[in-house]
Design a protein around this motif. Structure first.
Motif, PDB file in Angstrom:
ATOM      1  N   UNK A   1       0.860  -1.182   0.000  1.00 22.83           N
ATOM      2  CA  UNK A   1       0.000   0.000   0.000  1.00 22.83           C
ATOM      3  C   UNK A   1       0.899   1.236   0.000  1.00 22.83           C
ATOM      4  N   UNK A   2       0.614   2.152  -0.908  1.00 16.98           N
ATOM      5  CA  UNK A   2       1.409   3.372  -1.030  1.00 16.98           C
ATOM      6  C   UNK A   2       0.493   4.570  -0.762  1.00 16.98           C
ATOM      7  N   UNK A   3       0.461   5.030   0.485  1.00 21.80           N
ATOM      8  CA  UNK A   3      -0.329   6.220   0.771  1.00 21.80           C
ATOM      9  C   UNK A   3       0.530   7.479   0.649  1.00 21.80           C
ATOM     10  N   UNK A   4      -0.065   8.535   0.211  1.00 24.52           N
ATOM     11  CA  UNK A   4       0.630   9.812   0.182  1.00 24.52           C
ATOM     12  C   UNK A   4       0.711  10.387   1.582  1.00 24.52           C
ATOM     13  N   UNK A   5       1.429  11.484   1.712  1.00 22.09           N
ATOM     14  CA  UNK A   5       1.524  12.163   3.000  1.00 22.09           C
ATOM     15  C   UNK A   5       1.935  13.606   2.745  1.00 22.09           C
TER      16      UNK A   5
END
Length: 132
Positions: free
Chosen positions: A98-102
């Protein structure tokens, strides 16, 4: 030649053989989507209607293909919506990234717009997690 983080990420995904991604774009990951578009002939992106459905779709994709599933979401509520799909994948040992932004690094810990410490929220339901 200097590369952006988004370009490095997409090139690393390609290097690992990723050819399918599920996700829901948002402000913190739009730069990633720019590079995904440039490599649309190599990586197929499936747009979900919600981040949670992207995580569940990736779970199903990984279970049915035997490949690692990859999903992307934006920061804050986008990232937290992934957790509902990450948990069952973790409990069943399904390979999922999972690649969530921030928010940008200099804004971490300052309670900025859509900042959430996703590493803390996923700590118990992931094998590992990183802030890049």
């Amino acid at each position: 030649m200097l590369l952006t983080g988004a370009e490095i990420l997409v090139k690393c995904l390609l290097g690992e053989g990723v050819d399918t991604i599920f996700g829901y774009p948002g402000g913190a990951v739009l730069n990633i989507y720019d590079y995904l578009y440039k490599y649309k002939d190599k990586i197929k992106h499936y747009l979900s209607c919600h981040e949670q459905s992207a995580a569940h779709a990736v779970d199903g994709y990984a279970r049915s293909t035997g490949k690692v599933g990859v999903c992307i979401a934006t920061s804050g509520p986008g990232a937290t919506n992934l957790v509902t799909g990450i948990a069952p994948a973790y409990m069943d040992s399904v390979p999922l990234v999972a690649i969530p932004g921030n928010v940008s690094k200099d804004l971490l810990g300052k309670d900025r717009f859509q900042e959430v410490d996703i590493t803390v929220l996923t700590m118990l339901k992931t094998k590992d997690h990183f802030i890049v």
